[in-house]
Design an enzyme around this catalytic site. Structure first.
Site: not given
Ligand SMILES: O=C(O)c1cc(C(=O)O)c2c(n1)C(=O)C(=O)c1cc(C(=O)O)[nH]c1-2
Ligand SMILES: [Ca+2]
Length: 712
Positions: A55, A228, A293, A321, A624-625, A661
């Site tokens: 990214e 955050t 969110d 967002k 994740c999985h 893991m």
């Molecule tokens: O609430 C959080 O602390 C937090 C952290 C992160 C992150 O650190 O990548 C994402 C999100 N939220 C989030 O809501 C989100 O849509 C998101 C997309 C991504 C990404 O890297 O594609 N990270 C995050």
């Molecule tokens: Ca979030």
């Protein structure tokens, strides 16, 4: 109007991930223009050595490129040749993967005074010697290691301070940012974004004492409340202030987080902090009373705009967002424009007098039943950088118009903290999947959703996904180009030559005319691109660079149209110049083979055990999985016999911890792991039967599972 646009944009150097001091992802370089862009070819490529999320936007200073990869790896390269100067791999305890919501993302480095700064996924901030990559100092920025903090954002330089936030609002965190002295890592100040339990003592700042009044006294203090600052932190040298984009509330439902309501400051706000003291100068809350969110963490761009009648103001351009395009006065924090750029159902407009949205709880409060909320959790915009061309007064950005169904996963009362686990308290299903998912939903949820006005919105158009050129003050689209599926999102670069560059998941890098959106050049790289391209010049040669790799939020669901799906998730740096050569394409992956035969089912397995295994898998593993044949992680419906043999050691004892893991013996009992294993064995048997049949019929084995009900 009298705007000196020459102070904006990057020149030969691109000295932070945002490019210039205004972080506009805009370059003044014009050697590459509409007239010759067709001659772009590969100058050099560099293999990042991984196949995970990418990214970051690279930084180039004095002919050296610095950038970060997944986990917080750092690469320093000769920017003209791609020759590797040094690399840095942070030592990260891979257990942290358990509380990283969105893959091992890292959005870039900061460079200052001969040092390169990066924050690793585990929360350690490093200052590296720019010449050698040696660690000059390091500091663990996490104040409470018993909570699910991570870092994915880039550090920000402000004078001689380096400022960093953190991630984890879906877990059990309380957000904050910290400023350190760039020379030695001494802590200078810290700003918490949400109050703490007043029973535990006074708040850390006057700003938090004020914020406390916007929370219920019965707030879910123990869970942390979220907030955050996981992406954008922008230093504004004009007002010597640090503007922080604050994230969502945790848990999501306000009924759990702050029973009885309140705006819940400083969730989803821009907060401007005095650089020297860290004290709050102003705040602007973009999404009060968060249930959804709808973070304000997305990238900011500093600009001057004519706000009407020649009245030029210093502003921050912000598309969070929540679906609105905000133009916010940097001196006062007042919104000067707030226009919806997608369908929004949590608010139906903005009142610039009061500085507040017109909330529509009847359409979006899901305390008493499921609601379809627009925009959804992926956001109308997310971390994918936008670009702003001050001469054209045009903002180029990827925009997603999509919602999600939301409902509570438990009663609103009495939510208790799940340590280092998801504490989101709600489930969501994206509107792209909703018609397919609706028949399988519990009848009360389905009836509730079909009764909403937004069910009609879904029938009209489940989602749309576009690159747009937008006028900031009106939010009006000048031109738009559609993307592929909803995950086809990417960062943007604009140049003074009137070019707009972007990648896509199919693997194309494209140059467009900034005035019309017309495609002027494109190359198929065979590597999925989400990160923003950037441009720089060394020895009189202009280059365009982009980092390739798919991942981030929802990373398990690799879309079939993506290069990552067809050719593997190549992580490369691709750098172009006029008269360059061909891009070597990664070879297509071999066809998918039928799942190998599973071992015989575990002794004494019962239907109840399989159901328990499924529930445990959904709760603990599925984030994740995703169990797709070509996902970021192994498809657990295709485990080889030698993996089945050590399944318990992998899950309970961390046999594959170095691969990422984590171990689970603190949370799952051996019996529970047996239930998960039995469930996976039964899935593997079913999949094998199905795929052998498909193979007999000569049909492709593209059996992506539909695990769309996420617990977060
Ligand atoms: O609430 C959080 O602390 C937090 C952290 C992160 C992150 O650190 O990548 C994402 C999100 N939220 C989030 O809501 C989100 O849509 C998101 C997309 C991504 C990404 O890297 O594609 N990270 C995050
Ligand atoms: Ca979030």
């Amino acid at each position: 109007p009298d705007i000196d646009t020459s102070v904006y944009g990057a020149g030969d150097d691109w000295n932070n991930p945002g490019g210039d001091w205004a972080e506009s992802h805009f370059s003044r370089l014009t050697d590459i223009s509409a007239a010759n862009v067709g001659e772009l070819g590969l100058a050099w490529e560099y293999d990042l050595g991984t196949s995970r999320v990418q990214e970051a936007t690279p930084v180039v200073i004095d002919g050296v490129m610095y950038t970060s990869g997944n986990l917080g790896r750092v690469y320093a390269l000769n920017a003209a040749t791609g020759e590797e100067l040094w690399t840095f791999l942070p030592e990260v305890d891979m257990q942290v993967n358990r509380w990283a919501c969105c893959d091992q993302a890292n959005r870039g480095v900061a460079v200052h005074d001969g040092k390169v700064f990066v924050a690793a996924l585990d929360g350690v901030l490093y200052a590296l010697d720019g010449k050698t990559g040696a660690v000059e100092w390091q500091v663990d920025t996490i104040v409470d290691k018993s909570r699910g903090y991570t870092i994915t954002g880039a550090p920000e330089i402000a004078g001689d301070l380096v400022i960093i936030g953190n991630a984890g609002a879906e877990y059990d965190t309380r957000g904050y940012v910290t400023a350190y002295d760039t020379s030695d890592g001494d802590e200078e100040w810290r700003f918490y974004t949400v109050p703490r339990n007043p029973a535990e003592g006074p708040q850390e700042s006057k700003a938090l004492e004020a914020a406390l009044k916007t929370w219920s006294k019965d707030s879910a203090w123990d869970i942390g409340l979220g907030g955050t600052a996981w992406d954008a932190i922008t230093y504004d040298p004009v007002f010597d202030q640090v503007i922080v984009g604050v994230g969502n509330g945790g848990p999501y439902p306000q009924a759990i987080r702050s029973p009885g309501g309140g705006d819940n400051l400083y969730l989803n706000s821009l907060v401007a902090l005095d650089r020297e003291t860290g004290e709050l100068k102003w705040h602007f809350q973009e999404t009060p009373q968060d249930n959804w969110d709808l973070t304000a963490t997305q990238p900011m761009i500093l600009a001057e705009v004519d706000t009407g009648g020649g009245n030029v103001r210093p502003v921050v351009l912000h598309t969070p967002k929540n679906g609105f395009f905000f133009v916010v006065d940097r001196e006062t924090g007042k919104p000067l424009a707030a226009n919806a750029i997608v369908r929004t159902s949590w608010a139906d407009g903005w009142n610039l007098e009061t500085g507040k949205p017109n909330l529509t709880p009847e359409a979006s409060d899901y305390t008493d039943g499921a609601k379809i909320v627009f925009p959804g959790s992926p956001g109308a915009r997310n971390w994918y950088p936008a670009a702003y061309d001050p001469g054209r007064n045009t903002y180029f950005a990827h925009v997603l118009d999509m919602g999600n169904l939301m409902f509570l996963t438990g009663p609103p009362e009495g939510a208790t903290r799940q340590q280092k686990m998801l504490n989101a308290g709600s489930a969501l299903i994206f509107t792209s999947d909703l018609e397919a998912a609706a028949p399988g939903l519990p009848p009360p949820v389905r009836e509730a959703l079909e009764a909403t006005e937004q069910w009609q919105w879904v029938q009209d158009k489940p989602f749309s996904n576009e690159l747009r050129a937008i006028d900031p003050m009106t939010g009006r689209t000048k031109w738009a180009v559609p993307g592929a599926g909803w995950q086809d999102r990417y960062g943007v670069l604009a140049t003074a030559a009137g070019l707009v560059f972007h990648g896509n998941l199919a693997g194309e890098l494209v140059a467009r005319d900034a005035e019309t959106g017309e495609e002027l050049w494109k190359v198929d790289t065979g590597s999925s691109i989400m990160a923003a391209p950037m441009t720089y010049r060394v020895d009189g040669v202009q280059y365009v660079a982009v980092q390739t790799g798919f991942g981030g939020g929802g990373w398990g669901f690799v879309p079939g149209y993506s290069a990552a799906y067809q050719r593997g998730n190549a992580n490369r740096l691709l750098v172009f110049k006029l008269g360059g050569g061909e891009v070597p394409m990664p070879k297509p992956l071999p066809p998918i083979e039928p799942a190998p035969p599973p071992p015989s089912q575990l002794a004494g397995v019962t239907p109840a055990m399989l159901a328990q295994g499924q529930a445990l898998f959904t709760e603990n593993c599925s984030i994740c999985h995703s169990n797709q044949p070509r996902a970021g992680l192994p498809d657990l419906r295709r485990m080889a016999p030698n993996i089945h043999e050590v399944f318990d050691q992998i899950v309970l004892e961390g046999l594959l911890l170095p691969n990422g893991m984590p171990r689970w013996d603190d949370r799952l009992s051996p019996e529970q792991v047996r239930a998960i294993h039995a469930y996976l064995i039964s899935l593997q048997g079913d999949l094998r039967t199905r795929e052998l049949e498909l193979q007999r019929r000569g049909e492709p084995l593209d059996s992506r599972s539909l695990t769309i009900l996420s617990n977060y």
